[in-house]
Design a protein around this motif. Structure first.
Motif, PDB file in Angstrom:
ATOM      1  N   UNK A  67      84.607  19.278  23.864  1.00 39.60           N
ATOM      2  CA  UNK A  67      84.247  20.046  25.229  1.00 39.60           C
ATOM      3  C   UNK A  67      84.157  19.225  26.322  1.00 39.60           C
ATOM      4  N   UNK A  68      83.885  19.836  27.442  1.00 40.48           N
ATOM      5  CA  UNK A  68      83.892  18.896  28.850  1.00 40.48           C
ATOM      6  C   UNK A  68      82.581  19.760  29.452  1.00 40.48           C
ATOM      7  N   UNK A  69      81.937  18.914  30.284  1.00 41.29           N
ATOM      8  CA  UNK A  69      80.495  19.411  31.011  1.00 41.29           C
ATOM      9  C   UNK A  69      81.214  20.448  32.014  1.00 41.29           C
ATOM     10  N   UNK A  70      80.233  21.441  32.276  1.00 38.78           N
ATOM     11  CA  UNK A  70      80.629  22.495  33.127  1.00 38.78           C
ATOM     12  C   UNK A  70      81.757  23.202  32.981  1.00 38.78           C
ATOM     13  N   UNK A  71      82.091  23.732  31.828  1.00 39.96           N
ATOM     14  CA  UNK A  71      83.245  24.482  31.442  1.00 39.96           C
ATOM     15  C   UNK A  71      83.384  25.734  32.599  1.00 39.96           C
ATOM     16  N   UNK A  72      84.742  26.094  32.585  1.00 38.38           N
ATOM     17  CA  UNK A  72      84.972  27.196  33.815  1.00 38.38           C
ATOM     18  C   UNK A  72      84.467  28.531  33.353  1.00 38.38           C
ATOM     19  N   UNK A  73      83.949  28.599  32.138  1.00 37.09           N
ATOM     20  CA  UNK A  73      83.237  29.950  31.763  1.00 37.09           C
ATOM     21  C   UNK A  73      81.733  30.123  32.419  1.00 37.09           C
ATOM     22  N   UNK A  74      81.530  28.721  32.501  1.00 35.38           N
ATOM     23  CA  UNK A  74      79.983  28.474  32.985  1.00 35.38           C
ATOM     24  C   UNK A  74      79.825  28.318  34.788  1.00 35.38           C
ATOM     25  N   UNK A  75      81.026  28.844  35.256  1.00 31.69           N
ATOM     26  CA  UNK A  75      81.069  28.968  36.861  1.00 31.69           C
ATOM     27  C   UNK A  75      81.079  30.178  37.264  1.00 31.69           C
ATOM     28  N   UNK A  76      81.260  31.307  36.382  1.00 35.67           N
ATOM     29  CA  UNK A  76      81.266  32.428  36.677  1.00 35.67           C
ATOM     30  C   UNK A  76      80.132  33.525  36.743  1.00 35.67           C
ATOM     31  N   UNK A  77      79.661  34.214  37.608  1.00 43.09           N
ATOM     32  CA  UNK A  77      78.311  35.060  37.350  1.00 43.09           C
ATOM     33  C   UNK A  77      78.629  36.218  36.483  1.00 43.09           C
ATOM     34  N   UNK A  78      77.565  36.451  35.756  1.00 43.14           N
ATOM     35  CA  UNK A  78      77.702  37.530  34.577  1.00 43.14           C
ATOM     36  C   UNK A  78      76.405  38.646  34.945  1.00 43.14           C
ATOM     37  N   UNK A  79      76.868  39.976  34.720  1.00 46.16           N
ATOM     38  CA  UNK A  79      76.137  40.931  34.809  1.00 46.16           C
ATOM     39  C   UNK A  79      75.735  41.542  33.358  1.00 46.16           C
ATOM     40  N   UNK A  80      74.338  41.679  32.953  1.00 42.86           N
ATOM     41  CA  UNK A  80      74.169  42.208  31.593  1.00 42.86           C
ATOM     42  C   UNK A  80      74.137  44.074  32.017  1.00 42.86           C
ATOM     43  N   UNK A  81      74.811  44.338  31.233  1.00 49.76           N
ATOM     44  CA  UNK A  81      74.697  46.047  31.269  1.00 49.76           C
ATOM     45  C   UNK A  81      74.697  46.410  29.650  1.00 49.76           C
ATOM     46  N   UNK A  82      73.360  46.209  29.079  1.00 50.94           N
ATOM     47  CA  UNK A  82      72.967  46.568  27.778  1.00 50.94           C
ATOM     48  C   UNK A  82      71.952  47.694  27.877  1.00 50.94           C
TER      49      UNK A  82
END
Length: 324
Positions: free
Chosen positions: A274-289
């Motif tokens: 893996x690499x630091x600061x993966x692209x997945x962790x650059x995107x905001x996420x909303x919880x809808x549960x």
């Protein structure tokens, strides 16, 4: 958005590959590694890869939703693998011949036993009514995820069979730049494959949760589309992985119009993951549960935990923590 292909088999590399006599960068204890040449795989060209949908390859463990005992169920990937002696023969052949092709298996004796509930994956070839291994020496398959089986406890944490729902990470319906974690009826996921990611999967490359409060979610295959994918060219792909923020991913999976899946992994190009600061962790996420909590549920029950932060927006999925 059309549903993209499900992952039932090993996916071929976009480039022709070769075996090199040097320790693998992907697998410890493997004294050879498979690397990409600069020649595009004819199978990719035949499937018109240049018109395919490019998606992020997610680093987790593969799952499948299909029926078990008449109900929609989550299944874990379990390939039927060779015994130690058979695997040793196979690897010796692969090392000496620089290819897997031509090796002869004795399917009755060379493979380990699997649970009675095991099923072979789609498109596995059969001879005399029995599934036979692929060129990698595995027979891909699935086993149902049961809450009583500790081996699959992290798989079980993302499904609630009483409510018939699963915890899923996907792109927001109105904004592809926004991710959301939602509870989705298992019946709506039927015949799809997904990737389980989280604290206790594959070394947790995305940094989710903690040892005390693990976090796991399912990611449907093909859901994270790459907005500006590079062409299927060795040098351009190498530069994209090295220089672009969107290239800070494990790899790319192309979903071709004829249903064929083609991939490239960073390791094919000799690049680290893996690499630091993966692209997945650059995107905001909303919880809808918003699941009705089970009064007897543990404080570590993921449905209970996510329901407690329903409606909250986080800068990235790594920021979701359930520490008391």
């Amino acid at each position: 958005m059309r549903r993209l292909g499900s992952v039932q088999q090993k996916i071929p590399c976009v480039f022709l590959t070769e075996v090199r006599n040097e320790p693998s960068k992907k697998r410890d204890c493997q004294q050879f590694q498979v690397v990409a040449t600069e020649n595009v795989n004819p199978a990719a060209l035949e499937s018109d890869i240049h018109c395919a949908v490019a998606t992020e390859k997610i680093d987790g463990t593969c799952c499948y939703v299909t029926t078990y005992k008449g109900e929609p169920y989550l299944w874990a990937r379990l390939d039927r693998k060779p015994t130690k002696q058979a695997d040793k023969r196979f690897k010796k052949y692969q090392y000496s011949q620089k290819t897997c092709k031509g090796f002869v298996w004795n399917v009755d004796k060379d493979f380990r036993e699997v649970p009675e509930s095991w099923i072979a994956a789609h498109r596995v070839q059969h001879e005399n009514g029995h599934p036979v291994p692929d060129e990698h020496g595995h027979i891909p398959g699935w086993v149902p995820v049961d809450h009583t089986n500790k081996q699959y406890c992290w798989h079980a944490s993302v499904v609630n069979y009483d409510s018939g729902v699963a915890l899923v990470l996907k792109t927001h319906g109105e904004d592809e730049g926004l991710l959301e974690i939602v509870s989705i009826p298992l019946i709506d996921l039927m015949e799809q494959t997904l990737e389980l990611i989280g604290t206790n999967v594959n070394g947790n490359p995305y940094g989710l949760g903690s040892k005390k409060y693990p976090v796991h979610v399912l990611v449907p295959h093909g859901v994270l589309r790459i907005r500006n994918p590079p062409p299927a060219d060795f040098q351009q792909l190498y530069s994209w992985f090295q220089e672009c923020q969107e290239g800070r991913v494990e790899g790319i999976v192309w979903h071709c119009d004829d249903g064929t899946l083609i991939k490239i992994h960073r390791h094919h190009l000799g690049l680290k993951w893996p690499v630091g600061d993966s692209f997945l962790n650059t995107r905001p996420v909303l919880v809808h549960v918003d699941e009705k909590p089970d009064p007897d549920a543990s404080e570590k029950d993921l449905f209970k935990s996510f329901s407690s932060i329903n409606g909250k927006l986080f800068s990235c999925i790594q920021d979701i923590q359930f520490e008391a």
